[in-house]
Design a protein around this motif. Sequence first.
Motif, PDB file in Angstrom:
ATOM      1  N   ASP A  60      -3.292   4.295  -1.618  1.00 47.59           N
ATOM      2  CA  ASP A  60      -4.136   4.065  -1.545  1.00 47.59           C
ATOM      3  C   ASP A  60      -4.993   5.554  -1.709  1.00 47.59           C
ATOM      4  O   ASP A  60      -5.918   5.781  -1.390  1.00 47.59           O
ATOM      5  CB  ASP A  60      -3.940   4.315   0.604  1.00 47.59           C
ATOM      6  N   SER A  61      -3.949   6.629  -1.472  1.00 45.35           N
ATOM      7  CA  SER A  61      -4.501   7.948  -1.376  1.00 45.35           C
ATOM      8  C   SER A  61      -3.507   8.979  -1.475  1.00 45.35           C
ATOM      9  O   SER A  61      -2.220   8.948  -0.884  1.00 45.35           O
ATOM     10  CB  SER A  61      -5.408   7.943   0.039  1.00 45.35           C
ATOM     11  N   ILE A  62      -3.230  10.763  -1.562  1.00 44.40           N
ATOM     12  CA  ILE A  62      -3.286  11.010  -1.684  1.00 44.40           C
ATOM     13  C   ILE A  62      -3.271  12.123  -0.429  1.00 44.40           C
ATOM     14  O   ILE A  62      -4.735  12.888  -0.113  1.00 44.40           O
ATOM     15  CB  ILE A  62      -3.011  12.570  -2.814  1.00 44.40           C
TER      16      ILE A  62
ATOM     17  N   SER B 119       0.536  -0.885   0.131  1.00 46.17           N
ATOM     18  CA  SER B 119       0.186  -0.055   0.240  1.00 46.17           C
ATOM     19  C   SER B 119       1.036   1.310   0.043  1.00 46.17           C
ATOM     20  O   SER B 119       1.695   1.187   0.493  1.00 46.17           O
ATOM     21  CB  SER B 119      -0.762   0.135   1.051  1.00 46.17           C
ATOM     22  N   ALA B 120       0.365   2.129  -0.956  1.00 44.42           N
ATOM     23  CA  ALA B 120       1.376   3.611  -0.974  1.00 44.42           C
ATOM     24  C   ALA B 120       0.055   4.478  -0.786  1.00 44.42           C
ATOM     25  O   ALA B 120      -0.901   4.709  -1.246  1.00 44.42           O
ATOM     26  CB  ALA B 120       2.180   3.752  -2.246  1.00 44.42           C
ATOM     27  N   THR B 121       1.052   5.381  -0.351  1.00 44.58           N
ATOM     28  CA  THR B 121       0.989   6.899   0.195  1.00 44.58           C
ATOM     29  C   THR B 121       1.171   8.057   0.261  1.00 44.58           C
ATOM     30  O   THR B 121       2.548   7.770  -0.005  1.00 44.58           O
ATOM     31  CB  THR B 121       0.135   7.274   1.944  1.00 44.58           C
TER      32      THR B 121
ATOM     33  N   GLN C 276      -8.180   4.799   1.295  1.00 46.14           N
ATOM     34  CA  GLN C 276      -8.854   3.827   0.064  1.00 46.14           C
ATOM     35  C   GLN C 276      -9.485   4.665  -0.875  1.00 46.14           C
ATOM     36  O   GLN C 276     -10.719   4.896  -1.648  1.00 46.14           O
ATOM     37  CB  GLN C 276      -9.647   2.459   0.134  1.00 46.14           C
ATOM     38  N   GLY C 277      -8.492   5.871  -0.943  1.00 48.20           N
ATOM     39  CA  GLY C 277      -9.171   7.573  -2.184  1.00 48.20           C
ATOM     40  C   GLY C 277      -8.724   6.934  -3.392  1.00 48.20           C
ATOM     41  O   GLY C 277      -9.878   6.881  -4.003  1.00 48.20           O
ATOM     42  N   PHE C 278      -8.335   5.588  -3.475  1.00 50.80           N
ATOM     43  CA  PHE C 278      -8.640   5.417  -4.941  1.00 50.80           C
ATOM     44  C   PHE C 278      -8.682   3.884  -5.646  1.00 50.80           C
ATOM     45  O   PHE C 278      -8.556   3.416  -6.698  1.00 50.80           O
ATOM     46  CB  PHE C 278      -6.879   5.236  -5.615  1.00 50.80           C
ATOM     47  N   ASN C 279      -9.264   3.141  -4.437  1.00 55.71           N
ATOM     48  CA  ASN C 279      -9.882   2.269  -4.354  1.00 55.71           C
ATOM     49  C   ASN C 279     -11.601   2.375  -5.534  1.00 55.71           C
ATOM     50  O   ASN C 279     -11.617   3.139  -4.747  1.00 55.71           O
ATOM     51  CB  ASN C 279     -11.028   1.294  -3.295  1.00 55.71           C
TER      52      ASN C 279
END
Length: 347
Positions: A125-127, A5-7, A202-205
């Motif tokens: 995952d998200s920005i 997972s990447a942020t 999970q902003g990009f889910n």
Amino acid sequence: MKIISATILTGFLGSGKTTLLKRVLSEAHGQKIAVIENEFGEENIDNDILIADSEEQIIQMSNGCICCTIREDLRETLTMLAAKRHDGLLDFDRVIIETTGVADPGPVAQTFFMDEDVAESYMLDSIITLVDAKHAAQQLNDRQEARRQVGFADQIFVSKSDLVDEEVLDALIPRLKKMNPRAPVEAVHFGETQLTKVLDLQGFNLNAKLDIDPNFLSEEGGADSHHDHDEQCGHSSHKHEHGSHHHHDDDVKSFVYRANRPFDPTRLEDFFGAVVEVHGPKMLRYKGVLDMKGTDRKVIFQGVHQVMGSDLGPEWKPDEVRQSKMVFIGVDLPNKILQEGLDASLA
């Protein structure tokens, strides 16, 4: 091998990215985090360094977290870290990428979708965007990078809020929500916030959840508000922000569209293909939950610039209003084209 997972952690110079990062790294969460920085700042993330490999520019800290600088490009650094993890040379659970203060997060986000090697090993995952309350008004007025960082965000943290008057915050927070109505905005003190608001957002889910700030919609005319959102917000306190009486007019804006009729799949696909090809570079983030003719399941889509994906979500519940909702965030968005093209794509 478990996907990583990447942020992405972004924000203008001095907004408090390193302070938040220190806070995350020092929490007793039991996770080993690899931090990728464009460059080490004057202030080290952690002084308690156990291992330093100058050749690879990797630093391992006492709690097992890892820091490394980007020597050439992000893709190579991500690939190198994943390979070392696969070979058992490094042990980490997730990655946080801290961008420089003047970076556009767009190309960083696109790396996770456009590069096959990176996409195989990582999930974005998200920005997270930090905004300096004391200097935000001037930075947002003068620097497009600061505005774009807000537009890309899945979560916005306002730092240094203790250094400004309440009226400054009363002007800043609605401005941020107007630019990006899908990102929660929260004031943080010295990076103190719950980890659940930083990790696993999970902003990009491609899930069925579409957060649009309800106050944004009510201010613009409620649920029927799928028209041009270019109105300036007109808060009287803006004159305190600028030191003059003119209102700001940010080029990063949001456009919300709702429809109670289903979309025709072919028409919508043709329209999106055309609009993304022409206007994609100006479209920072966009997401939607759609009612599509021919299926009883929600269709979820989202994109960054020209990179777009869609998937079938859960079934519409019997008592649920089948309504399509979309939010587009971008630079000088072609609102009229979006409005007319989406209207014409309805069944």
